[in-house]
Design an enzyme around this catalytic site. Structure first.
Site, mmCIF file in Angstrom:
data_model
loop_
_atom_site.group_PDB
_atom_site.id
_atom_site.type_symbol
_atom_site.label_atom_id
_atom_site.label_comp_id
_atom_site.label_asym_id
_atom_site.label_seq_id
_atom_site.Cartn_x
_atom_site.Cartn_y
_atom_site.Cartn_z
ATOM 1 N N ASP A 91 0.839 -1.208 0.000
ATOM 2 C CA ASP A 91 0.000 0.000 0.000
ATOM 3 C C ASP A 91 0.875 1.260 0.000
ATOM 4 O O ASP A 91 0.809 2.073 0.907
ATOM 5 C CB ASP A 91 -0.936 -0.016 1.218
ATOM 6 C CG ASP A 91 -1.804 -1.263 1.252
ATOM 7 O OD1 ASP A 91 -2.971 -1.178 0.868
ATOM 8 O OD2 ASP A 91 -1.293 -2.338 1.639
ATOM 9 N N ASP A 97 -1.801 -2.982 -3.801
ATOM 10 C CA ASP A 97 -2.129 -1.562 -3.834
ATOM 11 C C ASP A 97 -0.840 -0.804 -4.118
ATOM 12 O O ASP A 97 -0.362 0.021 -3.328
ATOM 13 C CB ASP A 97 -2.799 -1.091 -2.547
ATOM 14 C CG ASP A 97 -4.306 -1.360 -2.570
ATOM 15 O OD1 ASP A 97 -4.798 -1.959 -3.560
ATOM 16 O OD2 ASP A 97 -4.995 -0.987 -1.602
ATOM 17 N N HIS A 99 -3.089 -9.778 -1.065
ATOM 18 C CA HIS A 99 -3.303 -8.383 -0.673
ATOM 19 C C HIS A 99 -4.198 -8.271 0.554
ATOM 20 O O HIS A 99 -3.922 -7.493 1.479
ATOM 21 C CB HIS A 99 -3.921 -7.583 -1.817
ATOM 22 C CG HIS A 99 -4.217 -6.168 -1.446
ATOM 23 N ND1 HIS A 99 -3.235 -5.272 -1.080
ATOM 24 C CD2 HIS A 99 -5.397 -5.485 -1.332
ATOM 25 C CE1 HIS A 99 -3.777 -4.103 -0.782
ATOM 26 N NE2 HIS A 99 -5.092 -4.207 -0.924
ATOM 27 N N HIS A 132 -10.241 -2.714 7.855
ATOM 28 C CA HIS A 132 -11.049 -3.659 7.073
ATOM 29 C C HIS A 132 -11.374 -4.931 7.846
ATOM 30 O O HIS A 132 -12.385 -5.589 7.572
ATOM 31 C CB HIS A 132 -10.322 -4.027 5.772
ATOM 32 C CG HIS A 132 -10.161 -2.882 4.833
ATOM 33 N ND1 HIS A 132 -11.225 -2.286 4.200
ATOM 34 C CD2 HIS A 132 -9.050 -2.219 4.398
ATOM 35 C CE1 HIS A 132 -10.792 -1.305 3.420
ATOM 36 N NE2 HIS A 132 -9.483 -1.241 3.530
ATOM 37 N N ASP A 172 -4.977 -3.407 4.971
ATOM 38 C CA ASP A 172 -5.089 -2.523 6.122
ATOM 39 C C ASP A 172 -3.782 -1.748 6.246
ATOM 40 O O ASP A 172 -2.694 -2.339 6.224
ATOM 41 C CB ASP A 172 -5.376 -3.313 7.402
ATOM 42 C CG ASP A 172 -6.863 -3.499 7.633
ATOM 43 O OD1 ASP A 172 -7.652 -2.665 7.138
ATOM 44 O OD2 ASP A 172 -7.253 -4.467 8.312
#
Length: 332
Positions: free
Chosen positions: A50, A83, A215, A224, A251
Site C-alpha cells: 500500500d 495496492d 493483498h 477492514h 489494512d
C-alpha cells in the site's frame, strides 16, 4: 543482480499476459540466492504494501529506511503486498505514475533487487494488464507483477495469490468505483482454479518454509478486519498444508496475529505510505501479538532452522521482533 533469469521471466510474463486464467498451474520462478556476502545461507527480504503515492504520506521516508535496513540485512528481494499505485492503479503501460511512485522513490542501492508484487483492489481500478505487462520490466528491471505465482528459493517457497476477485463487495452494485475484471471471468471458475492450483502447489512443496502472500488480510484488527471470503475459502487450505506465514497488506498498518488453530502467523505490512491512525477494531489481545497504526515495513530472515521477523516504523526503529523454529514451529 541475483534473482530469476530475465529472458525466461519475460517469456513467462508474456504467457501470463496472453493466457490469463487459462494457465493450468501457478507459474513458478526459481530465485537463485547469491553466495557469500553477509547471508551465510540466510534468505533475507523486505515486505511492503500500500505504497504508491509519488513519495507522499511518508512513502519516501519509509523507502529511505527500507534502503538502510536492506543494506544491513543484505536482502535478496522485496515483496509488495499490493495496492502498488494509488488511487486507481495504472492507466496504461506508459503511465508516469510507475516511475514517479516506484523507480524514483526506491532508489537505495540495497533496493535494486527483484521486486515480487501482487495486485490489490486499488490496482484493479486501473488497467490490470499494464501492471502485468513485460514493458514495465523494460522500464525498470526490478519489477515483476502477476496475478498468482510461486517463487522458489533454496530455503522457502512463496506462493502469491490474487485475492481481490475473492471479495464479493467489489462486485456488488451500486459501486462508486469501477474495476478491471478482464482475465478473471467467469469469476466462480477463476476462484476455483486459484484455490485448486494453490492446493496442488502446496501439496507438492518440500520447502522448509511455506509462505503465502495476498493483498487482503485473513485476520486483522485494522480498518477492514478479517476478509470473510478468505477465512472461508483460503484459510482451510493454509492450515491443511502447514503454511508458516500468511503476509498481506490492505489494512494500512503493521500487525502480527497468531492463528488459534494452527501455527500460521498472520503478518500485515500495508503501511508503505498513508496510514490510518487510531483506526483499530476492539480486540481482547487473544492471538494479537503486535499492532501499529503508523507507517513502516517488515523484514524476514530465514534459515533452515529458524525464521526471524521484524517490524520497523518510518524512522527505522524496530517495533516488534519474533522468532520461530522450523523444527518445532513454536516461539523461541
Amino acid at each position: 543482480m541475483a534473482g530469476i533469469c530475465i529472458k525466461p521471466m519475460v517469456l513467462c510474463l508474456v504467457l501470463v499476459f496472453v493466457l490469463g486464467h487459462a494457465i493450468a498451474e501457478f507459474p513458478k520462478f526459481h530465485h537463485r540466492m547469491k553466495g557469500g556476502n553477509n547471508n551465510n545461507g540466510t534468505l533475507n527480504f523486505l515486505v511492503i504494501g500500500d505504497w504508491g503515492r509519488r513519495g507522499e504520506y511518508n512513502q519516501s521516508q519509509v523507502a529511505n529506511q527500507m534502503g538502510r535496513v536492506g543494506e544491513e540485512l543484505d536482502i535478496e528481494f522485496v515483496i509488495s503486498t499490493g495496492d502498488n499505485f494509488y488511487d486507481n492503479g495504472l492507466s496504461g503501460e506508459k503511465d508516469p505514475e510507475f516511475v514517479e511512485s516506484f523507480t524514483n522513490i526506491y532508489t537505495a542501492t540495497s533496493l535494486q533487487k527483484q521486486w515480487y508484487s501482487v495486485l490489490g483492489n486499488h490496482d484493479y481500478r486501473g488497467k490490470v494488464a499494464a501492471q502485468l505487462s513485460p514493458y514495465l520490466h523494460q522500464v525498470d528491471s526490478r519489477w515483476f507483477c502477476s496475478r498468482s505465482f510461486i517463487v522458489n528459493t533454496e530455503i522457502a517457497e512463496i506462493f502469491f495469490v490474487d485475492t481481490t476477485p475473492f471479495v464479493r463487495d467489489y462486485f456488488r452494485a451500486p459501486n462508486e468505483h469501477s474495476y478491471d475484471w478482464r482475465g478473471v471471468t467467469p469469476l466462480r471458475r477463476y476462484i476455483s482454479n486459484v484455490l485448486t492450483d494453490l492446493q496442488l502447489a502446496l501439496k507438492k512443496s518440500k520447502a522448509k518454509w511455506k509462505i503465502v502472500v495476498g493483498h487482503h488480510a485473513i485476520k486483522s484488527v485494522g480498518h477492514h478486519g478479517d476478509t470473510v471470503e478468505l477465512v472461508n475459502l483460503l484459510l482451510p487450505i493454509l492450515r491443511e498444508y502447514n503454511v508458516d506465514f500468511y503476509m498481506n497488506g490492505h489494512d494500512h498498518c503493521l500487525e502480527h496475529i497468531r492463528d488459534k488453530k494452527s501455527t500460521i502467523q498472520f503478518l500485515t505490512s500495508g503501511a508503505g505510505s498513508k496510514a490510518w491512525r487510531g483506526d483499530v477494531k476492539p480486540f481482547n489481545n487473544e492471538g494479537v501479538r503486535f499492532f501499529y497504526d503508523g507507517q513502516g515495513f517488515m523484514s524476514l530472515q530465514l534459515t533452515e532452522e529458524e525464521a526471524k521477523i521484524a517490524f520497523y516504523d518510518v524512522f527505522g526503529q524496530v517495533l516488534h521482533k519474533w522468532t520461530s523454529s522450523s523444527q518445532l514451529h513454536s516461539d523461541m
